[in-house]
Design a protein around this motif. Structure first.
Motif, PDB file in Angstrom:
ATOM      1  N   ILE A  27      -0.326   2.538  10.551  1.00 33.67           N
ATOM      2  CA  ILE A  27       0.745   3.010  11.424  1.00 33.67           C
ATOM      3  C   ILE A  27       2.044   2.290  11.074  1.00 33.67           C
ATOM      4  O   ILE A  27       3.126   2.797  11.300  1.00 33.67           O
ATOM      5  N   ASP A  28       1.884   1.120  10.487  1.00 37.71           N
ATOM      6  CA  ASP A  28       3.037   0.299  10.152  1.00 37.71           C
ATOM      7  C   ASP A  28       3.646   0.793   8.839  1.00 37.71           C
ATOM      8  O   ASP A  28       3.043   0.670   7.787  1.00 37.71           O
ATOM      9  N   GLU A  29       4.840   1.347   8.885  1.00 39.98           N
ATOM     10  CA  GLU A  29       5.431   1.941   7.681  1.00 39.98           C
ATOM     11  C   GLU A  29       5.886   0.900   6.657  1.00 39.98           C
ATOM     12  O   GLU A  29       6.196   1.233   5.525  1.00 39.98           O
ATOM     13  N   ARG A  30       5.915  -0.364   7.036  1.00 38.36           N
ATOM     14  CA  ARG A  30       6.250  -1.424   6.081  1.00 38.36           C
ATOM     15  C   ARG A  30       5.129  -1.633   5.075  1.00 38.36           C
ATOM     16  O   ARG A  30       5.319  -2.213   4.028  1.00 38.36           O
ATOM     17  N   VAL A  31       3.918  -1.209   5.480  1.00 42.50           N
ATOM     18  CA  VAL A  31       2.728  -1.558   4.710  1.00 42.50           C
ATOM     19  C   VAL A  31       2.263  -0.395   3.838  1.00 42.50           C
ATOM     20  O   VAL A  31       2.063   0.712   4.321  1.00 42.50           O
ATOM     21  N   ARG A  32       2.121  -0.655   2.542  1.00 44.71           N
ATOM     22  CA  ARG A  32       1.576   0.341   1.637  1.00 44.71           C
ATOM     23  C   ARG A  32       0.407  -0.298   0.901  1.00 44.71           C
ATOM     24  O   ARG A  32       0.559  -1.366   0.310  1.00 44.71           O
ATOM     25  N   LEU A  33      -0.743   0.349   0.972  1.00 39.07           N
ATOM     26  CA  LEU A  33      -1.915  -0.226   0.314  1.00 39.07           C
ATOM     27  C   LEU A  33      -1.890   0.144  -1.164  1.00 39.07           C
ATOM     28  O   LEU A  33      -1.604   1.283  -1.525  1.00 39.07           O
ATOM     29  N   THR A  34      -2.163  -0.826  -2.029  1.00 33.96           N
ATOM     30  CA  THR A  34      -2.055  -0.592  -3.460  1.00 33.96           C
ATOM     31  C   THR A  34      -3.407  -0.583  -4.163  1.00 33.96           C
ATOM     32  O   THR A  34      -3.481  -0.300  -5.340  1.00 33.96           O
ATOM     33  N   GLN A  35      -4.461  -0.914  -3.430  1.00 33.19           N
ATOM     34  CA  GLN A  35      -5.790  -0.919  -4.039  1.00 33.19           C
ATOM     35  C   GLN A  35      -6.802  -0.330  -3.084  1.00 33.19           C
ATOM     36  O   GLN A  35      -6.573  -0.299  -1.881  1.00 33.19           O
ATOM     37  N   PRO A  36      -7.940   0.144  -3.619  1.00 27.75           N
ATOM     38  CA  PRO A  36      -8.990   0.669  -2.739  1.00 27.75           C
ATOM     39  C   PRO A  36      -9.359  -0.347  -1.655  1.00 27.75           C
ATOM     40  O   PRO A  36      -9.267  -1.554  -1.880  1.00 27.75           O
TER      41      PRO A  36
END
Ligand SMILES: [Zn+2]
Ligand SMILES: [Zn+2]
Length: 174
Positions: A27-36
């Protein structure tokens, strides 16, 4: 992924799953996951209560709060959760709930939603304040230059308005 309690043999089971980063929408738009995102854990049912514990691991990219540069960091969290059915919750809230019981989650009595657990744990594990480094100088609010890589004269040019007025007078004298 959901854990169907009916399928647990002897009320116990284990689970493991790997999500693609885009499957876990934080939900936090600051956070982008880069790995599985890897999750594994165990489930135990005891009457109307269900205990879930496990571990979540991935990597996330956030922006530095000051200079907005992307920063990547490992995310790793252990969790221990307790679930009770809605009916159980109501009967036990009639009796005074102590603080420990207040942290319990309510579920439908049939299945546990692992996706929700993973989303929540990732968000909890990500720091609320993110700096690329402690002494990051940030961005100049005037000209937008990254103060870590260059200098501007904005702060120096911030002159007392009274002096600015005098300067103006001088210029008209000329
Ligand atoms: Zn920074
Ligand atoms: Zn500047």
């Amino acid at each position: 992924m959901r854990i169907e309690l009916e399928k647990l043999e002897g009320g116990r089971g284990s689970f493991a799953h790997v999500y693609r980063p885009e499957e876990i929408e934080t939900i936090d738009e600051r956070v982008r996951l880069t790995q599985p995102v890897q999750v594994k854990g165990g489930v135990k049912r005891s009457g109307n209560e269900v205990f879930v514990n496990g571990h979540v691991e991935t990597r996330a990219q956030l922006e530095c709060d000051r200079c907005l540069k992307p920063v990547e960091l490992p995310v790793s969290a252990d969790f221990e959760l307790e679930y009770i059915t809605g009916a159980e919750y109501e009967s036990s809230s009639a009796a005074a709930l102590n603080e420990e019981e207040m942290s319990v989650s309510v579920f439908d009595g049939e299945s546990i939603d692992v996706d929700e657990i993973v989303k929540e744990q990732v968000l909890l594990a990500v720091p609320a304040r993110m700096l690329c480094r402690e002494e990051c100088k940030g961005i100049c609010p005037e000209c937008g230059i990254d103060r870590n890589s260059g200098q501007c004269n904005c702060a120096a040019e911030e002159v007392d308005p009274r002096w600015a007025a005098l300067k103006g007078l001088k210029n008209t004298d000329r």
